[in-house]
Motif scaffolding. Sequence first.
Motif, PDB file in Angstrom:
ATOM      1  N   ASN A 163       1.014  -1.284   0.204  1.00 25.19           N
ATOM      2  CA  ASN A 163      -0.092   0.037  -0.068  1.00 25.19           C
ATOM      3  C   ASN A 163       0.649   1.584   0.528  1.00 25.19           C
ATOM      4  OD1 ASN A 163      -1.946   1.727   0.158  1.00 25.19           O
ATOM      5  ND2 ASN A 163      -2.668   1.929   2.377  1.00 25.19           N
ATOM      6  N   PRO A 169      -6.467   3.287   4.963  1.00 23.53           N
ATOM      7  CA  PRO A 169      -5.838   1.607   3.602  1.00 23.53           C
ATOM      8  C   PRO A 169      -6.332   1.422   2.802  1.00 23.53           C
ATOM      9  CG  PRO A 169      -7.957   2.078   5.062  1.00 23.53           C
ATOM     10  CD  PRO A 169      -6.983   3.183   5.613  1.00 23.53           C
ATOM     11  N   ALA A 170      -5.689   0.443   2.090  1.00 21.13           N
ATOM     12  CA  ALA A 170      -6.295   0.535   0.527  1.00 21.13           C
ATOM     13  C   ALA A 170      -7.260  -1.235   0.655  1.00 21.13           C
ATOM     14  CB  ALA A 170      -4.563   0.039   0.333  1.00 21.13           C
ATOM     15  N   GLN A 171      -7.685  -0.952  -0.466  1.00 19.74           N
ATOM     16  CA  GLN A 171      -8.363  -2.234  -1.250  1.00 19.74           C
ATOM     17  C   GLN A 171      -7.965  -2.591  -2.108  1.00 19.74           C
ATOM     18  OE1 GLN A 171     -11.598  -3.445   0.070  1.00 19.74           O
ATOM     19  NE2 GLN A 171     -10.749  -5.115  -1.177  1.00 19.74           N
ATOM     20  N   THR A 226      -8.566  -5.637   2.890  1.00 18.02           N
ATOM     21  CA  THR A 226      -7.457  -4.062   2.667  1.00 18.02           C
ATOM     22  C   THR A 226      -5.954  -4.081   3.363  1.00 18.02           C
ATOM     23  OG1 THR A 226      -8.615  -4.322   5.085  1.00 18.02           O
ATOM     24  CG2 THR A 226      -9.917  -3.601   2.490  1.00 18.02           C
TER      25      THR A 226
END
Length: 248
Positions: A163, A169-171, A226
Amino acid sequence: MQAGENVTLSGSGSAANPYVISAAVPCSTVRACLSGGSGITYNTATGVIAAHLSGQAGNNASIGPDGGLLVPTAGGQVLTGCGLSGNGSAASPVKANTQAWPYACNVDTFGGVVACDSQGRLRSEPRGRISFTTYSDSRDYNDIAVPAAQNTVIDSFSVNITNPDTCRPAQVYTEREVDVYLVLPAGAAAGTGHGSDEMFYMRNTGTGSIVGAHAQATKFLPEAFTLAPGATAPMHARLRLVTGQSNA
């Protein structure tokens, strides 16, 4: 009667012309009795009494053209730039030059954040970021019998993804493409897929073998996890062969 120093005496002392005593006090004598207080300057040499204007930054008071004290309206001192409006007066305070919220959703719920950084500058929320990672692997195998069972994993591939955003946070989304070459004798059948999804199925209904039946399947998947800000994790892709029949 005789007048003393700096004193004059006039009149005869009669009811019609009474004595009048006048005294003149020199300025040098009076000056010693005077001093300047808060907000006042006093020059003992010249005897001039004046307002004392503070030299501290931000003081707008001055002596006006008519010789009086002048505190100009804020519009004469406050200059606004991009994003600010108003002149600082009670009727027109300096404020952010905002626009009307143009969306149907509620600004209290969906509005973003503007924050002040360590140097006093306005900052918006972090810019969005996208990270793109590619991975490919070509593997040669001896002929492998296609399992008769549904969704049998025959090989897997793994690559680390990171990420790039250290704030949020990242999907994770993946696009997977797999090429499989099948040998299908007469009457044989086989399928391939990603995960539990069968993407390709073929049956040989002829009397001769089909050599090199090409199955190329692509699938776009939102991953079930995630990535925390700045975190790295492995992403696994599994190739499945399904429902093999008649020595495929």
